[in-house]
Design a protein around this motif. Structure first.
Motif, PDB file in Angstrom:
ATOM      1  N   LEU A 132      -9.665  -8.458  -4.079  1.00 47.81           N
ATOM      2  CA  LEU A 132      -9.462  -7.016  -4.042  1.00 47.81           C
ATOM      3  C   LEU A 132      -8.213  -6.665  -3.244  1.00 47.81           C
ATOM      4  O   LEU A 132      -7.413  -5.814  -3.655  1.00 47.81           O
ATOM      5  N   PHE A 133      -8.008  -7.334  -2.098  1.00 48.58           N
ATOM      6  CA  PHE A 133      -6.802  -7.074  -1.312  1.00 48.58           C
ATOM      7  C   PHE A 133      -5.559  -7.399  -2.129  1.00 48.58           C
ATOM      8  O   PHE A 133      -4.589  -6.633  -2.139  1.00 48.58           O
ATOM      9  N   LEU A 134      -5.574  -8.529  -2.823  1.00 46.85           N
ATOM     10  CA  LEU A 134      -4.418  -8.922  -3.628  1.00 46.85           C
ATOM     11  C   LEU A 134      -4.144  -7.905  -4.723  1.00 46.85           C
ATOM     12  O   LEU A 134      -2.994  -7.557  -4.995  1.00 46.85           O
ATOM     13  N   ARG A 135      -5.209  -7.383  -5.334  1.00 53.22           N
ATOM     14  CA  ARG A 135      -5.029  -6.405  -6.406  1.00 53.22           C
ATOM     15  C   ARG A 135      -4.416  -5.109  -5.876  1.00 53.22           C
ATOM     16  O   ARG A 135      -3.498  -4.553  -6.485  1.00 53.22           O
ATOM     17  N   VAL A 136      -4.916  -4.631  -4.737  1.00 50.91           N
ATOM     18  CA  VAL A 136      -4.365  -3.413  -4.150  1.00 50.91           C
ATOM     19  C   VAL A 136      -2.919  -3.653  -3.719  1.00 50.91           C
ATOM     20  O   VAL A 136      -2.041  -2.806  -3.926  1.00 50.91           O
ATOM     21  N   LYS A 137      -2.661  -4.784  -3.132  1.00 50.93           N
ATOM     22  CA  LYS A 137      -1.309  -5.123  -2.686  1.00 50.93           C
ATOM     23  C   LYS A 137      -0.329  -5.156  -3.862  1.00 50.93           C
ATOM     24  O   LYS A 137       0.802  -4.643  -3.757  1.00 50.93           O
ATOM     25  N   GLN A 138      -0.753  -5.733  -4.965  1.00 50.64           N
ATOM     26  CA  GLN A 138       0.126  -5.831  -6.132  1.00 50.64           C
ATOM     27  C   GLN A 138       0.462  -4.471  -6.712  1.00 50.64           C
ATOM     28  O   GLN A 138       1.495  -4.307  -7.363  1.00 50.64           O
ATOM     29  N   GLY A 139      -0.410  -3.476  -6.480  1.00 42.80           N
ATOM     30  CA  GLY A 139      -0.154  -2.135  -6.985  1.00 42.80           C
ATOM     31  C   GLY A 139       0.553  -1.235  -5.994  1.00 42.80           C
ATOM     32  O   GLY A 139       0.708  -0.038  -6.248  1.00 42.80           O
ATOM     33  N   SER A 140       1.000  -1.806  -4.880  1.00 40.32           N
ATOM     34  CA  SER A 140       1.654  -1.011  -3.851  1.00 40.32           C
ATOM     35  C   SER A 140       3.165  -1.188  -3.903  1.00 40.32           C
ATOM     36  O   SER A 140       3.692  -2.074  -4.579  1.00 40.32           O
ATOM     37  N   LEU A 141       3.859  -0.331  -3.158  1.00 37.99           N
ATOM     38  CA  LEU A 141       5.302  -0.451  -3.039  1.00 37.99           C
ATOM     39  C   LEU A 141       5.667  -1.620  -2.123  1.00 37.99           C
ATOM     40  O   LEU A 141       4.895  -1.977  -1.227  1.00 37.99           O
ATOM     41  N   ALA A 142       6.830  -2.183  -2.331  1.00 34.46           N
ATOM     42  CA  ALA A 142       7.330  -3.217  -1.433  1.00 34.46           C
ATOM     43  C   ALA A 142       7.609  -2.600  -0.061  1.00 34.46           C
ATOM     44  O   ALA A 142       7.685  -1.375   0.077  1.00 34.46           O
ATOM     45  N   PRO A 143       7.754  -3.416   0.981  1.00 33.02           N
ATOM     46  CA  PRO A 143       7.931  -2.870   2.326  1.00 33.02           C
ATOM     47  C   PRO A 143       9.075  -1.869   2.475  1.00 33.02           C
ATOM     48  O   PRO A 143       8.889  -0.818   3.111  1.00 33.02           O
ATOM     49  N   GLU A 144      10.253  -2.135   1.912  1.00 32.66           N
ATOM     50  CA  GLU A 144      11.382  -1.211   2.101  1.00 32.66           C
ATOM     51  C   GLU A 144      11.156   0.133   1.415  1.00 32.66           C
ATOM     52  O   GLU A 144      11.335   1.186   2.042  1.00 32.66           O
ATOM     53  N   PRO A 145      10.751   0.154   0.133  1.00 33.55           N
ATOM     54  CA  PRO A 145      10.419   1.454  -0.476  1.00 33.55           C
ATOM     55  C   PRO A 145       9.261   2.154   0.224  1.00 33.55           C
ATOM     56  O   PRO A 145       9.210   3.384   0.250  1.00 33.55           O
TER      57      PRO A 145
END
Length: 283
Positions: A258-271
């Protein structure tokens, strides 16, 4: 030896893992007791966390259970024999045991990963934000009760602010960044705090924007603490009845995915930092 009245989450984890090893070996409690030369009641007390277990007995149990996972055994020995009395002990009798358990688990964790949807992660919260949050959620509390909770939360930051911090990765939904828990000025300070911490080498911040399609993870809020070995990881979730510590193998695999799925749908650190900057400018 006197039995423990209230085992800590860490003590209970040792007990749980020993029971799981016995179950995997297909042995009944009375059989394990016979192998160790103790009574079944003693095995029951050990497996319920009411009694501790020495290094020698733990290793004998692991050997009798045919456990060959050396890293796991060494980790359990460390957990069973360490006698750390950390800063959180000052709050014993003032806060629920789960508050102390979480601080102790964080103290020993190898990493922490968060998903935060409605509120800023606790490790990032400013004092004003935390105070407003605790006071709102518990309107019947006198000031001293709120003070204890705020003080405890501020001290927990040591794991990412001390000279040797643990890696910290968090995914925060834009909703948590926009909700003005403590007013406009306090919200601006809170966003500045997140931006400041996001610059640290050991901290990674990602944001899930409102504009993201197909995000159904409103219930994905979690804290994932890394154990000495992956099997000893712990997921912490807040439920209506209180805080829950989850450590079953299937549960851990579910929340890792679940963490990986949410992370993959998030913006990268700079954006993500750019979005937080923009939100701060709007205040």
């Amino acid at each position: 030896m006197a039995l423990r009245r209230e085992p800590t989450a860490r003590q209970l984890r040792v007990a749980t893992e020993l029971r799981r090893l016995r179950d995997a070996a297909g042995l009944a409690a009375r059989e394990a007791a016979a192998l160790l030369g103790v009574s079944p009641v003693q095995i029951s007390h050990i497996e319920s966390g009411l009694a501790g277990v020495s290094e020698e007995r733990l290793r004998r149990l692991a050997a009798n259970y045919a456990c060959t996972d050396v890293a796991l055994i060494e980790a359990l020995v460390g957990m069973a024999t360490e006698r750390t009395r950390g800063w959180w002990e000052a709050y014993r009798g003032h806060l629920p045991a789960t508050y102390l358990d979480l601080a102790e688990l964080e103290h020993h964790a190898g990493f922490r990963r968060d998903v935060a949807v409605m509120h800023v992660p606790g490790l990032f919260q400013t004092e004003d934000y935390a105070r407003a949050l605790f006071a709102y959620m518990n309107p019947e509390f006198p000031d001293v009760e709120v003070d204890h909770r705020v003080g405890h939360r501020m001290r927990r930051k040591v794991i990412i602010e001390e000279p040797d911090p643990i890696p910290y990765e968090t995914v925060i939904h834009e909703a948590a960044l926009r909700i003005r828990v403590a007013g406009r000025a306090a919200t601006r300070d809170q966003l500045s705090r997140i931006l400041e911490m996001s610059e640290a080498d050991h901290v990674t911040v990602r944001v899930v924007p409102f504009a993201l399609d197909d995000f159904a993870g409103a219930g994905s809020t979690m804290v994932h603490l890394g154990g000495q070995v992956p099997r000893l990881d712990t997921v912490v979730r807040d439920a209506p009845h209180g805080t829950a510590f989850l450590d079953g193998e299937a549960q851990l695999e579910h929340f890792r995915a679940l963490f990986l799925r949410v992370k993959q749908g998030s913006l990268a650190p700079e954006p993500s930092r750019d979005l937080i900057h923009q939100l701060a400018k709007e205040l």
